[in-house]
Design an enzyme around this catalytic site. Structure first.
Site, PDB file in Angstrom:
ATOM      1  CG  ASP A 279      -1.906  -1.162   1.201  1.00 47.61           C
ATOM      2  OD1 ASP A 279      -2.245  -1.623   0.101  1.00 47.61           O
ATOM      3  OD2 ASP A 279      -2.298  -1.623   2.288  1.00 47.61           O
TER       4      ASP A 279
ATOM      5  N   GLY B 161       1.578   2.987  -2.594  1.00 47.29           N
ATOM      6  CA  GLY B 161       1.145   3.912  -3.651  1.00 47.29           C
ATOM      7  C   GLY B 161       1.679   3.470  -5.006  1.00 47.29           C
ATOM      8  CE  LYS B 162       2.340  -2.420  -4.419  1.00 51.30           C
ATOM      9  NZ  LYS B 162       2.075  -2.050  -3.025  1.00 51.30           N
ATOM     10  N   GLY B 163       0.228   1.708  -7.356  1.00 51.54           N
ATOM     11  CA  GLY B 163      -0.744   1.926  -8.435  1.00 51.54           C
ATOM     12  C   GLY B 163      -0.666   3.342  -8.967  1.00 51.54           C
ATOM     13  CE  LYS B 164       0.487  10.349  -7.417  1.00 56.49           C
ATOM     14  NZ  LYS B 164       0.312  11.616  -6.782  1.00 56.49           N
TER      15      LYS B 164
ATOM     16  N   GLY C  83      -4.645  -4.133  -3.747  1.00 57.28           N
ATOM     17  CA  GLY C  83      -5.610  -3.085  -4.064  1.00 57.28           C
ATOM     18  C   GLY C  83      -4.815  -1.862  -4.456  1.00 57.28           C
ATOM     19  CG  HIS C  84      -2.141  -1.866  -7.037  1.00 55.37           C
ATOM     20  ND1 HIS C  84      -1.276  -2.428  -7.931  1.00 55.37           N
ATOM     21  CD2 HIS C  84      -1.835  -2.410  -5.834  1.00 55.37           C
ATOM     22  CE1 HIS C  84      -0.483  -3.287  -7.289  1.00 55.37           C
ATOM     23  NE2 HIS C  84      -0.811  -3.300  -6.020  1.00 55.37           N
TER      24      HIS C  84
ATOM     25  CD  GLN D 154       0.666  -8.819  -2.579  1.00 54.86           C
ATOM     26  OE1 GLN D 154       1.317  -9.510  -3.330  1.00 54.86           O
ATOM     27  NE2 GLN D 154      -0.569  -8.471  -2.862  1.00 54.86           N
TER      28      GLN D 154
ATOM     29  CB  THR E 156       1.835 -12.140   0.491  1.00 58.80           C
ATOM     30  OG1 THR E 156       0.791 -12.706  -0.313  1.00 58.80           O
ATOM     31  CG2 THR E 156       3.009 -11.694  -0.381  1.00 58.80           C
TER      32      THR E 156
ATOM     33  CB  THR F 112      -9.620  -5.965   3.862  1.00 55.34           C
ATOM     34  OG1 THR F 112      -8.535  -5.136   4.305  1.00 55.34           O
ATOM     35  CG2 THR F 112      -9.065  -7.178   3.148  1.00 55.34           C
TER      36      THR F 112
ATOM     37  NE  ARG G  99      -3.795   0.575   3.653  1.00 52.10           N
ATOM     38  CZ  ARG G  99      -3.999   1.398   2.627  1.00 52.10           C
ATOM     39  NH1 ARG G  99      -3.630   2.658   2.693  1.00 52.10           N
ATOM     40  NH2 ARG G  99      -4.565   0.962   1.522  1.00 52.10           N
TER      41      ARG G  99
ATOM     42  CG  ASP H  19      -0.024  14.503   0.950  1.00 49.46           C
ATOM     43  OD1 ASP H  19       0.724  13.607   0.517  1.00 49.46           O
ATOM     44  OD2 ASP H  19      -1.253  14.351   1.082  1.00 49.46           O
TER      45      ASP H  19
ATOM     46  CB  VAL I 276       2.757  16.540  -2.687  1.00 51.18           C
ATOM     47  CG1 VAL I 276       4.265  16.528  -2.529  1.00 51.18           C
ATOM     48  CG2 VAL I 276       2.375  17.117  -4.054  1.00 51.18           C
TER      49      VAL I 276
HETATM   50  P1  GDP Z   1      -0.745   0.388  -3.585  1.00 53.16           P
HETATM   51  O1  GDP Z   1      -1.360  -0.885  -3.131  1.00 53.16           O
HETATM   52  O2  GDP Z   1       0.725   0.421  -3.348  1.00 53.16           O
HETATM   53  O3  GDP Z   1      -1.099   0.750  -5.005  1.00 53.16           O
HETATM   54  O4  GDP Z   1      -1.358   1.540  -2.655  1.00 53.16           O
HETATM   55  P2  GDP Z   1      -2.903   1.690  -2.206  1.00 53.16           P
HETATM   56  O5  GDP Z   1      -3.683   2.223  -3.352  1.00 53.16           O
HETATM   57  O6  GDP Z   1      -3.400   0.464  -1.539  1.00 53.16           O
HETATM   58  O7  GDP Z   1      -2.758   2.760  -1.054  1.00 53.16           O
HETATM   59  C1  GDP Z   1      -2.228   4.021  -1.270  1.00 53.16           C
HETATM   60  C2  GDP Z   1      -3.276   5.057  -0.838  1.00 53.16           C
HETATM   61  O8  GDP Z   1      -2.671   6.326  -0.716  1.00 53.16           O
HETATM   62  C3  GDP Z   1      -4.399   5.228  -1.830  1.00 53.16           C
HETATM   63  O9  GDP Z   1      -5.581   5.570  -1.144  1.00 53.16           O
HETATM   64  C4  GDP Z   1      -3.917   6.405  -2.690  1.00 53.16           C
HETATM   65  O10 GDP Z   1      -4.984   7.129  -3.283  1.00 53.16           O
HETATM   66  C5  GDP Z   1      -3.232   7.244  -1.661  1.00 53.16           C
HETATM   67  N1  GDP Z   1      -2.089   8.049  -2.112  1.00 53.16           N
HETATM   68  C6  GDP Z   1      -1.121   7.726  -3.015  1.00 53.16           C
HETATM   69  N2  GDP Z   1      -0.185   8.697  -3.066  1.00 53.16           N
HETATM   70  C7  GDP Z   1      -0.570   9.636  -2.179  1.00 53.16           C
HETATM   71  C8  GDP Z   1       0.003  10.877  -1.740  1.00 53.16           C
HETATM   72  O11 GDP Z   1       1.074  11.295  -2.170  1.00 53.16           O
HETATM   73  N3  GDP Z   1      -0.676  11.572  -0.780  1.00 53.16           N
HETATM   74  C9  GDP Z   1      -1.849  11.136  -0.250  1.00 53.16           C
HETATM   75  N4  GDP Z   1      -2.436  11.876   0.675  1.00 53.16           N
HETATM   76  N5  GDP Z   1      -2.412   9.982  -0.641  1.00 53.16           N
HETATM   77  C10 GDP Z   1      -1.775   9.240  -1.580  1.00 53.16           C
HETATM   78  P1  IMO Z   2      -0.939  -4.093  -2.277  1.00 52.93           P
HETATM   79  O1  IMO Z   2      -0.533  -4.644  -3.620  1.00 52.93           O
HETATM   80  C1  IMO Z   2      -0.871  -4.490   2.054  1.00 52.93           C
HETATM   81  C2  IMO Z   2      -0.965  -8.552   3.686  1.00 52.93           C
HETATM   82  C3  IMO Z   2      -2.196  -9.003   4.438  1.00 52.93           C
HETATM   83  C4  IMO Z   2      -1.588  -9.994   5.398  1.00 52.93           C
HETATM   84  C5  IMO Z   2      -0.489 -10.654   4.556  1.00 52.93           C
HETATM   85  C6  IMO Z   2      -0.909 -11.948   3.891  1.00 52.93           C
HETATM   86  O2  IMO Z   2      -2.237  -3.371  -2.319  1.00 52.93           O
HETATM   87  O3  IMO Z   2       0.161  -3.323  -1.661  1.00 52.93           O
HETATM   88  P2  IMO Z   2      -2.512 -12.652   1.900  1.00 52.93           P
HETATM   89  O4  IMO Z   2      -3.894 -12.202   1.528  1.00 52.93           O
HETATM   90  O5  IMO Z   2      -1.484 -12.378   0.860  1.00 52.93           O
HETATM   91  O6  IMO Z   2      -2.492 -14.058   2.388  1.00 52.93           O
HETATM   92  O7  IMO Z   2      -2.114 -11.752   3.176  1.00 52.93           O
HETATM   93  O8  IMO Z   2      -0.158  -9.707   3.560  1.00 52.93           O
HETATM   94  N1  IMO Z   2      -1.222  -8.044   2.318  1.00 52.93           N
HETATM   95  C7  IMO Z   2      -1.151  -6.757   1.970  1.00 52.93           C
HETATM   96  N2  IMO Z   2      -0.910  -5.655   2.726  1.00 52.93           N
HETATM   97  N3  IMO Z   2      -1.025  -4.387   0.719  1.00 52.93           N
HETATM   98  C8  IMO Z   2      -1.226  -5.474  -0.051  1.00 52.93           C
HETATM   99  O9  IMO Z   2      -1.233  -5.421  -1.405  1.00 52.93           O
HETATM  100  C9  IMO Z   2      -1.333  -6.738   0.582  1.00 52.93           C
HETATM  101  N4  IMO Z   2      -1.545  -7.994   0.146  1.00 52.93           N
HETATM  102  C10 IMO Z   2      -1.460  -8.784   1.215  1.00 52.93           C
HETATM  103  O10 IMO Z   2      -2.821  -7.921   5.103  1.00 52.93           O
HETATM  104  O11 IMO Z   2      -0.955  -9.323   6.457  1.00 52.93           O
HETATM  105 MG    MG Z   3      -2.882  -1.522  -1.835  1.00 52.14          MG
END
Ligand code: GDP
Ligand code: IMO
Ligand code: MG
Length: 424
Positions: free
Chosen positions: A15, A17-20, A42-43, A224, A239, A301, A305, A333, A408
């Site tokens: 999480d 911010g890979k997707g961004k 979840g990206h 992840q 994972t 989910t 966090r 930010d 930011v």
């Molecule tokens: P990923 O799994 O690595 O793609 O990241 P997630 O999407 O699960 O979580 C990143 C969260 O931070 C999302 O809600 C994004 O919209 C948000 N986000 C990403 N970059 C920034 C940032 O620079 N600032 C803020 N405030 N939110 C951000």
């Molecule tokens: P993204 O790609 C954050 C965590 C789960 C749990 C452990 C094992 O959005 O960054 P699993 O479902 O793989 O058996 O869970 O890994 N986890 C993540 N935490 N971001 C994720 O993906 C995750 N995918 C799995 O919360 O601790």
């Molecule tokens: Mg995520």
């Protein structure tokens, strides 16, 4: 000249911010290819005032003229996948013509999800905190050489193969105290498998090499993060795939010599969702304030966090095992307005301070902090404040690679590219 595969991956516990970042850089690439994980990911992408969350489909899908490949290292739940496709189509994205799926990717069955739930329930207080998407059991069947692959759905005896695997899983349920119901999910799953047949199912390793040899650049998108890697994460709270850069090689079928840049994504602080050690976790009002300001609730989910300060021994470890060539720092930010921002520079273990990342993050490990001056509001169209620059320089000196991208805000536009004094 043959093009390279650049890699974007998480340098913390997911999480980041890979997707961004993938969405921001996607126009520079011909192909965005997911290489591991599955719908546990979840990206989140935000642009034009709209938010999109992707689980299986690569984050290049909103960019015109970019191919999106689901690689062999990914595990696919056909029901979740079809749900994503429908969501994208409803949002006006014609996803089918630009999406390819590897025949070698493994399928998540309803019984895999039920086994995941049974395993977690049996573990009780020791549970991993899995997203319960069936990830662990599916990769177990892959390495146990029992799995079903996307290419298998084209075989005339697919249903017999499916029944044989389900029968094996039914025998496994006997070993579990908890036996979640899965039968009601079967019809929908089989229908989604049928629907999957209409997609572009390919021998993706060959297709990808044809692209590279034609000079088309590829971005490999990780899921992840490094500290959730099956080998190098905080085992067993990890994972079931290799989230590190090496996973891009096995998860796409490219050799290390084909890899170009390795971009590590990290937050200006740390978060973790699920169980497991987290040395810099904050259990106080500051942790709560970060969760609120950063909207730190799981994209898959909805779980809150866990939040804490940036952990440099962990980031240095991530730079090392991934061969990171540059970093992107996200969510700076979120910390705006704090007088002081803390950074963990080492771990005190048995009276001695260590800069490395040990085999086990034991309870008695104590983070050692440096206090840095906080910063005010950040804007993508303004230079970074000197306190922010000082924070970044501190990180760069500690880990030895440049921070080139600074994010930011969650929107696609809230992104800066920075000149760094540190060489890649
Ligand atoms: P990923 O799994 O690595 O793609 O990241 P997630 O999407 O699960 O979580 C990143 C969260 O931070 C999302 O809600 C994004 O919209 C948000 N986000 C990403 N970059 C920034 C940032 O620079 N600032 C803020 N405030 N939110 C951000
Ligand atoms: P993204 O790609 C954050 C965590 C789960 C749990 C452990 C094992 O959005 O960054 P699993 O479902 O793989 O058996 O869970 O890994 N986890 C993540 N935490 N971001 C994720 O993906 C995750 N995918 C799995 O919360 O601790
Ligand atoms: Mg995520």
């Amino acid at each position: 000249m043959a093009a390279k595969v650049d890699v974007i991956l998480g340098a913390q516990w997911g999480d980041e911010g890979k997707g961004k970042v993938v969405d921001v850089v996607a126009p520079e690439y011909a192909v965005i290819a997911r290489f591991q994980g599955g719908p546990n990911a979840g990206h989140t992408l935000i642009f034009d005032g709209k938010k999109h969350v992707l689980h299986t489909i690569p984050s290049g899908v909103f960019r015109p003229g970019v191919w999106n490949l689901v690689g062999n290292g990914v595990v696919i739940d056909p029901v979740i996948f079809m749900g994503e496709v429908k969501g994208l189509e409803a949002a006006g994205v014609d996803v089918r013509p630009k999406l390819l799926i590897s025949r070698r990717a493994h399928l998540i069955l309803p019984t895999h999800r039920a086994l995941d739930a049974a395993s977690e329930a049996d573990k009780g207080a020791g549970k991993i905190g899995s997203t319960l998407k069936g990830i662990g059991p599916t990769y177990m069947d892959k390495t146990g050489r029992n799995g079903l692959r996307v290419g298998d759905i084209e075989r005339p005896d697919f249903i017999q193969r499916y029944r044989a695997l389900v029968a094996k899983h039914e025998r496994l349920f006997a070993l579990h105290e908890h036996k979640p119901e899965w039968q009601s999910k079967e019809a929908e799953w089989l229908a989604a498998v049928e629907a999957l047949k209409a997609f572009n199912l390919v021998d993706s390793e060959q297709w990808l090499h044809d692209q590279l040899n034609a000079g088309h650049a590829v971005m490999a998108e990780g899921a992840q993060g490094t500290l959730l890697d099956i080998d190098f994460g905080t085992y067993p709270f990890v994972t079931s795939s290799n989230t590190i850069s090496a996973g891009a090689c096995t998860g796409l079928g490219v050799g290390p010599s084909r890899i170009g840049k390795v971009i590590g994504i990290f937050k200006a602080y740390s978060t973790r969702v699920g169980s497991g050690p987290f040395p810099t976790e904050l259990h106080d009002a500051t942790g709560e304030a970060i969760r609120k300001a950063g909207n730190e609730f799981g994209s898959t989910t909805g779980r809150p966090r866990r939040c804490g300060w940036l952990d440099l021994p962990a980031l240095r470890f991530a730079v090392m095992v991934n061969g990171v060539t540059e970093l992107a720092m996200m969510k700076a930010d979120v910390l705006s307005g704090m007088d002081t921002v803390r950074v963990c520079t080492g771990y005190r273990i048995g009276g001695q301070v260590h800069a490395g990342f040990p085999f086990e993050l034991a309870d008695e490990l104590e983070p050692v902090y440096a206090d840095l001056k906080g910063w005010g509001e950040l804007k993508a169209d303004k230079p970074l404040p000197p306190e922010m620059e000082a924070y970044i320089t501190f990180i760069e000196q500690a880990v030895g690679v440049p921070v080139r991208i600074v994010s930011v805000g969650p929107d696609r536009a809230a992104t800066l590219v920075r000149m760094s004094a540190v060489a890649s």
